[in-house]
Design a protein around this motif. Structure first.
Motif, short mmCIF file in Angstrom:
data_model
loop_
_atom_site.label_atom_id
_atom_site.label_comp_id
_atom_site.label_asym_id
_atom_site.label_seq_id
_atom_site.Cartn_x
_atom_site.Cartn_y
_atom_site.Cartn_z
N GLY B 17 11.95 -8.56 1.13
CA GLY B 17 11.31 -8.03 -0.07
C GLY B 17 10.11 -7.14 0.25
O GLY B 17 9.78 -6.90 1.41
N ILE B 18 9.47 -6.65 -0.80
CA ILE B 18 8.29 -5.80 -0.65
C ILE B 18 7.04 -6.61 -0.99
O ILE B 18 6.96 -7.23 -2.06
N SER B 19 6.08 -6.59 -0.08
CA SER B 19 4.80 -7.26 -0.31
C SER B 19 3.79 -6.19 -0.72
O SER B 19 3.70 -5.14 -0.07
N ILE B 20 3.05 -6.46 -1.79
CA ILE B 20 2.06 -5.49 -2.27
C ILE B 20 0.72 -6.19 -2.45
O ILE B 20 0.63 -7.22 -3.15
N ILE B 21 -0.30 -5.62 -1.83
CA ILE B 21 -1.66 -6.15 -1.94
C ILE B 21 -2.54 -5.02 -2.43
O ILE B 21 -2.44 -3.89 -1.95
N ASN B 22 -3.40 -5.33 -3.39
CA ASN B 22 -4.21 -4.31 -4.03
C ASN B 22 -5.70 -4.49 -3.76
O ASN B 22 -6.18 -5.62 -3.67
N CYS B 23 -6.40 -3.35 -3.67
CA CYS B 23 -7.85 -3.39 -3.50
C CYS B 23 -8.50 -2.33 -4.36
O CYS B 23 -7.89 -1.29 -4.64
N ALA B 24 -9.72 -2.61 -4.77
CA ALA B 24 -10.51 -1.66 -5.55
C ALA B 24 -11.92 -1.63 -4.97
O ALA B 24 -12.43 -2.67 -4.52
N TYR B 25 -12.53 -0.47 -4.96
CA TYR B 25 -13.87 -0.35 -4.41
C TYR B 25 -14.79 0.32 -5.42
O TYR B 25 -14.34 0.94 -6.40
N GLU B 26 -16.08 0.20 -5.18
CA GLU B 26 -17.06 0.75 -6.11
C GLU B 26 -17.84 1.92 -5.52
O GLU B 26 -18.17 2.88 -6.22
N ASN B 27 -18.11 1.83 -4.23
CA ASN B 27 -19.02 2.79 -3.59
C ASN B 27 -18.26 4.07 -3.22
O ASN B 27 -17.39 4.07 -2.35
N THR B 28 -18.61 5.19 -3.86
CA THR B 28 -17.91 6.44 -3.57
C THR B 28 -18.32 7.04 -2.23
O THR B 28 -17.76 8.05 -1.80
N ALA B 29 -19.27 6.42 -1.56
CA ALA B 29 -19.69 6.91 -0.24
C ALA B 29 -18.74 6.44 0.87
O ALA B 29 -18.82 6.91 2.00
N PHE B 30 -17.85 5.52 0.53
CA PHE B 30 -16.89 5.06 1.54
C PHE B 30 -15.98 6.22 1.93
O PHE B 30 -15.49 6.97 1.08
N ASP B 31 -15.72 6.34 3.23
CA ASP B 31 -14.84 7.43 3.65
C ASP B 31 -13.79 7.01 4.67
O ASP B 31 -13.24 7.83 5.40
N TYR B 32 -13.50 5.72 4.69
CA TYR B 32 -12.45 5.23 5.59
C TYR B 32 -12.01 3.89 5.06
O TYR B 32 -12.87 3.05 4.72
N PHE B 33 -10.69 3.71 4.94
CA PHE B 33 -10.17 2.49 4.29
C PHE B 33 -9.08 1.88 5.17
O PHE B 33 -7.92 2.28 5.12
N PRO B 34 -9.46 0.89 6.00
CA PRO B 34 -8.48 0.26 6.87
C PRO B 34 -7.93 -1.03 6.26
O PRO B 34 -8.55 -1.64 5.38
N TRP B 35 -6.81 -1.44 6.75
CA TRP B 35 -6.25 -2.76 6.49
C TRP B 35 -6.19 -3.51 7.81
O TRP B 35 -5.71 -2.96 8.82
N TYR B 36 -6.66 -4.76 7.78
CA TYR B 36 -6.62 -5.60 8.96
C TYR B 36 -5.68 -6.77 8.72
O TYR B 36 -5.57 -7.29 7.61
N GLN B 37 -5.02 -7.18 9.80
CA GLN B 37 -4.11 -8.31 9.78
C GLN B 37 -4.70 -9.40 10.67
O GLN B 37 -5.14 -9.12 11.80
N GLN B 38 -4.73 -10.63 10.16
CA GLN B 38 -5.29 -11.72 10.95
C GLN B 38 -4.33 -12.90 10.98
O GLN B 38 -3.96 -13.42 9.93
N PHE B 39 -3.95 -13.30 12.19
CA PHE B 39 -3.14 -14.51 12.37
C PHE B 39 -4.07 -15.69 12.63
O PHE B 39 -5.19 -15.50 13.13
N PRO B 40 -3.60 -16.91 12.32
CA PRO B 40 -4.46 -18.09 12.52
C PRO B 40 -4.98 -18.18 13.94
O PRO B 40 -4.24 -18.01 14.91
N GLY B 41 -6.28 -18.41 14.08
CA GLY B 41 -6.90 -18.57 15.38
C GLY B 41 -7.15 -17.29 16.12
O GLY B 41 -7.57 -17.31 17.29
N LYS B 42 -6.91 -16.16 15.48
CA LYS B 42 -7.08 -14.86 16.14
C LYS B 42 -8.10 -14.01 15.38
O LYS B 42 -8.42 -14.29 14.22
N GLY B 43 -8.57 -12.97 16.04
CA GLY B 43 -9.44 -12.03 15.35
C GLY B 43 -8.63 -11.04 14.54
O GLY B 43 -7.45 -10.83 14.79
N PRO B 44 -9.26 -10.42 13.54
CA PRO B 44 -8.56 -9.39 12.77
C PRO B 44 -8.16 -8.23 13.67
O PRO B 44 -8.88 -7.88 14.61
#
Lengths: 116, 112
Positions: B17-44
């Motif tokens: 299936g398709i997984s969809i995750i949504n995000c919203a931000y407020e600060n218009t000064a942001f200029d880079y939008f990453p997604w991080y994946q974290q497994f248990p016991g590991k760093g992002p």
């Protein structure tokens, strides 16, 4: 070949003690960070250093003191540990957006601190 | 004050299936939008990232959709696999201070 390494991986200590977490990166990056991940998995930046100079210092109790002996190392010292300090602490590093390649912060494996 | 809001908190998707995750931000000064994946016991670990001058970025089964006017961005995982089960964080950063502001995370579980 670990890019960002932290020691120790686990740290169990009693309230009131002083402890340190060490971080090293072998990527040649100029900027290093400390993040705290709480029990609800929320990640928040604490500090960042660029070439041994403090750049970001979020609202963190002054019991937390970062120290950067050189640009490959950023250690975190915590005085008078409290129960609320229990969390996972992540070190990260980056080269900076002007490096001519895609920007990325690389995270270490984390140090799980438990204060009893 | 949560500068980057993420939903849902947890998500269960059937394999394929398709997984969809949504995000919203407020600060218009942001200029880079990453997604991080974290497994248990590991760093992002960085999964995929986008800059605000692009509306979509695709890498393999992972796609970021970005809506600058709405100040929203989302991660789509196509053909979701059990190995995708992890916690996903959206984030935003201003290159001026390289300060990553994370969303609250989404725990994704892919069931067979």
């Amino acid at each position: 070949d670990t890019a960002v390494s932290q020691t120790p991986k686990y740290l169990v200590t009693q309230m009131g003690n002083d402890k340190s977490i060490k971080c090293e990166q072998n990527l040649g990056h100029d900027t290093m960070y400390w993040y705290k991940q709480d029990s609800k998995k929320f990640l928040k930046i604490m500090f960042s250093y660029n070439n041994k100079e403090l750049i970001i210092n979020e609202t963190v109790p002054n019991r937390f003191s970062p120290k950067s002996p050189d640009k490959a190392h950023l250690n975190l010292h915590i005085n008078s540990l409290e129960l609320g300090d229990s969390a996972v602490y992540f070190c990260a590093s980056s080269q900076g957006p002007w490096a001519g390649r895609p920007y990325e912060q690389y995270f270490g494996p984390g140090t799980r601190l438990t204060v009893t | 004050q949560q500068q980057v809001k993420q939903s849902p908190q947890s998500l269960i998707v059937q394999k394929g299936g398709i997984s969809i995750i949504n995000c919203a931000y407020e600060n218009t000064a942001f200029d880079y939008f990453p997604w991080y994946q974290q497994f248990p016991g590991k760093g992002p670990a960085l999964l995929i990232a986008i800059r605000p001058d692009v509306s979509e970025k695709k890498e393999g089964r992972f796609t970021i959709s970005f809506n600058k006017s709405a100040k929203q961005f989302s991660l789509h995982i196509m053909d979701s696999q059990p190995g995708d089960s992890a916690t996903y964080f959206c984030a935003a950063l201003s290159f001026g201070n390289e300060k990553l502001t994370f969303g609250t995370g989404t725990r994704l579980t892919i069931i067979p």
